[in-house]
Design a protein around this motif. Sequence first.
Motif, PDB file in Angstrom:
ATOM      1  N   PRO A 176       0.580 -25.068  -0.805  1.00 60.57           N
ATOM      2  CA  PRO A 176       0.838 -23.758  -0.195  1.00 60.57           C
ATOM      3  C   PRO A 176       0.583 -23.759   1.314  1.00 60.57           C
ATOM      4  O   PRO A 176       1.065 -22.889   2.027  1.00 60.57           O
ATOM      5  CB  PRO A 176      -0.151 -22.834  -0.913  1.00 60.57           C
ATOM      6  N   HIS A 180       3.213 -28.230   3.831  1.00 59.59           N
ATOM      7  CA  HIS A 180       3.912 -27.778   2.625  1.00 59.59           C
ATOM      8  C   HIS A 180       4.504 -28.923   1.789  1.00 59.59           C
ATOM      9  O   HIS A 180       4.240 -29.011   0.601  1.00 59.59           O
ATOM     10  CB  HIS A 180       4.998 -26.749   2.971  1.00 59.59           C
ATOM     11  N   LYS A 198       7.962 -25.544   5.309  1.00 64.03           N
ATOM     12  CA  LYS A 198       8.885 -24.593   4.686  1.00 64.03           C
ATOM     13  C   LYS A 198       9.783 -23.897   5.710  1.00 64.03           C
ATOM     14  O   LYS A 198      10.792 -23.297   5.342  1.00 64.03           O
ATOM     15  CB  LYS A 198       8.127 -23.561   3.861  1.00 64.03           C
ATOM     16  N   SER A 205      14.204 -21.982   0.342  1.00 66.13           N
ATOM     17  CA  SER A 205      13.085 -21.198  -0.201  1.00 66.13           C
ATOM     18  C   SER A 205      12.020 -22.162  -0.697  1.00 66.13           C
ATOM     19  O   SER A 205      12.310 -23.317  -1.043  1.00 66.13           O
ATOM     20  CB  SER A 205      13.542 -20.264  -1.326  1.00 66.13           C
ATOM     21  N   SER A 207       8.107 -22.136  -2.914  1.00 65.03           N
ATOM     22  CA  SER A 207       6.964 -21.495  -3.567  1.00 65.03           C
ATOM     23  C   SER A 207       6.117 -22.573  -4.209  1.00 65.03           C
ATOM     24  O   SER A 207       6.646 -23.517  -4.805  1.00 65.03           O
ATOM     25  CB  SER A 207       7.417 -20.472  -4.617  1.00 65.03           C
ATOM     26  N   CYS A 208       4.814 -22.451  -4.058  1.00 60.64           N
ATOM     27  CA  CYS A 208       3.896 -23.454  -4.587  1.00 60.64           C
ATOM     28  C   CYS A 208       2.575 -22.761  -4.897  1.00 60.64           C
ATOM     29  O   CYS A 208       1.969 -22.151  -4.017  1.00 60.64           O
ATOM     30  CB  CYS A 208       3.697 -24.580  -3.572  1.00 60.64           C
ATOM     31  N   GLU A 209       2.149 -22.843  -6.141  1.00 62.08           N
ATOM     32  CA  GLU A 209       0.935 -22.152  -6.557  1.00 62.08           C
ATOM     33  C   GLU A 209      -0.321 -22.873  -6.099  1.00 62.08           C
ATOM     34  O   GLU A 209      -1.312 -22.248  -5.729  1.00 62.08           O
ATOM     35  CB  GLU A 209       0.906 -22.017  -8.086  1.00 62.08           C
TER      36      GLU A 209
END
Length: 270
Positions: A176, A180, A198, A205, A207-209
């Motif tokens: 996150p 990235h 990113k 796009s 997204s990374c938890e």
Amino acid sequence: MDDGTSQYYFTASMDSGKILCSLLKAIQFQESAVFCAMPEGLKVTVEEGKCVQASAYVPSDNFNEYHVRADADVMFKVSLAVLTECLNIFGSGDESSLKMYYRCEGSPLLLVLQPQTVQNVMTDCEIATQTADSVLELRDEDTTEVAKLVLRAPAFLGLLADLERSCDVIELHLSPDHPHVSIVTYGMQDRSCIDVPKSSDMVQSFSCERAVSLRYQLPHIRLIMKALAISSKVVLRCSSNGLLLLQLKLEKEDQRQMFSEFYIVPLLDD
């Protein structure tokens, strides 16, 4: 299609088989493929051991006519090399209409091709089929998705092409936090690293938890390069067990979609 199509388990036709041929060539890293015709469309799958699985998807709306008998299971093994050679029989520069027929289990896959530029010329091809082995189910419903990236396919293709060919292992670091995405490659004597934030033009796009690091065979990753060359974007999904899924949307002038998927199994820790 003629009125006799009810005798066939599967029939389909399209104005041009050129794009279909390109899509199949993009996953042509094994001799044989599992050909599966479902009501929603066509799926052709190849596997390399238990490490890589690639599928080409052609939804039914890409065909002028498409029919699968409700009481039939249309799944068989076919030579992908022979199939693509037949689809390209009039040359890559000519558009040819395509009709496909499959009568029943054990029968050949029949192709009828007619070039659009030449009148009264067509060719019939019969491709032997075999009973299909079961296809590996690599997805695990109990795993969760830890990261998802949407990348511009031409830019990602350029990145893979620039990686040193002597390298055999690729390490993917997703986080996150900046930068990235880090791509690390290892060869016999060298190590290189490419950071992709990113904010990069390559990334549409991200997204990374949580931070995750995974290792793969670089030759396995390179198997997607033919598909990248004909795609507009690639969706990269990483599961908690390390399974990598790459979904590639084919470039087409109309709004209908064809796409390919690659599942790649990670390297085990030493």
